[in-house]
Design a protein around this motif. Structure first.
Motif, short mmCIF file in Angstrom:
data_model
loop_
_atom_site.label_atom_id
_atom_site.label_comp_id
_atom_site.label_asym_id
_atom_site.label_seq_id
_atom_site.Cartn_x
_atom_site.Cartn_y
_atom_site.Cartn_z
N SER A 26 41.30 46.40 33.73
CA SER A 26 40.06 46.80 33.05
C SER A 26 39.02 47.15 34.11
O SER A 26 39.19 46.84 35.30
N GLU A 27 37.93 47.77 33.66
CA GLU A 27 36.85 48.06 34.60
C GLU A 27 36.22 46.76 35.11
O GLU A 27 35.74 46.72 36.24
N GLU A 28 36.26 45.72 34.30
CA GLU A 28 35.74 44.42 34.74
C GLU A 28 36.60 43.86 35.88
O GLU A 28 36.07 43.31 36.85
N ASP A 29 37.92 44.00 35.76
CA ASP A 29 38.82 43.56 36.83
C ASP A 29 38.54 44.34 38.12
O ASP A 29 38.52 43.76 39.21
N LYS A 32 35.37 43.05 39.70
CA LYS A 32 35.62 41.77 40.37
C LYS A 32 36.30 42.00 41.72
O LYS A 32 35.99 41.33 42.70
#
Length: 126
Positions: A26-29, A32
């Motif tokens: 994901s873009e969140e991954d 991070k």
């Protein structure tokens, strides 16, 4: 085991089963991972799960990592499952998409990249 498996080593263990991989799904991954690069150098391995060459390069890279004593932060991106994220990496970092591809990131910026047979642990630890 088939004849081709004997010659080419058969299907390798999936990156999901290797303990050193952190998946980007994901873009969140991805965010991070980029944040992690501000603490230490990281590498993103972009892999096409349907490509024999990509699978071979991945398998060879994993062997290299397993035999190294260098601590490295490795992220894995399945290109077929998460192509928009791969496109975002190419766009955000100005690095042309290739597969397989290893992109080394430090302090939020790419410091090295390699593709195909040029992928090696030396891109990260040098």
């Amino acid at each position: 085991m088939s004849f081709f498996d004997k010659i080419f080593g058969g299907k390798s263990e999936s990156p999901d089963q290797k303990s050193f991989w952190k998946k980007i799904e994901s873009e969140e991954d991805l965010a991070k991972a980029i944040e992690d690069s501000h603490h230490h150098k990281i590498a993103v391995f972009k892999h096409s799960t349907s490509c024999f060459i990509s699978r071979t390069v991945l398998k060879n890279f994993e062997k290299e990592v397993e035999h190294s004593e260098q601590p490295v932060a490795l992220y894995y991106l399945d290109l077929l499952a998460h192509r928009p994220i791969s496109n975002k990496i190419a766009e955000d970092f100005g690095i042309r998409h290739e597969s397989p591809q290893l992109i080394v990131i430090e302090n939020g910026k790419p410091v090295n990249s390699a593709s195909h047979q040029d992928i090696s642990l030396s891109q990260i630890v040098s």
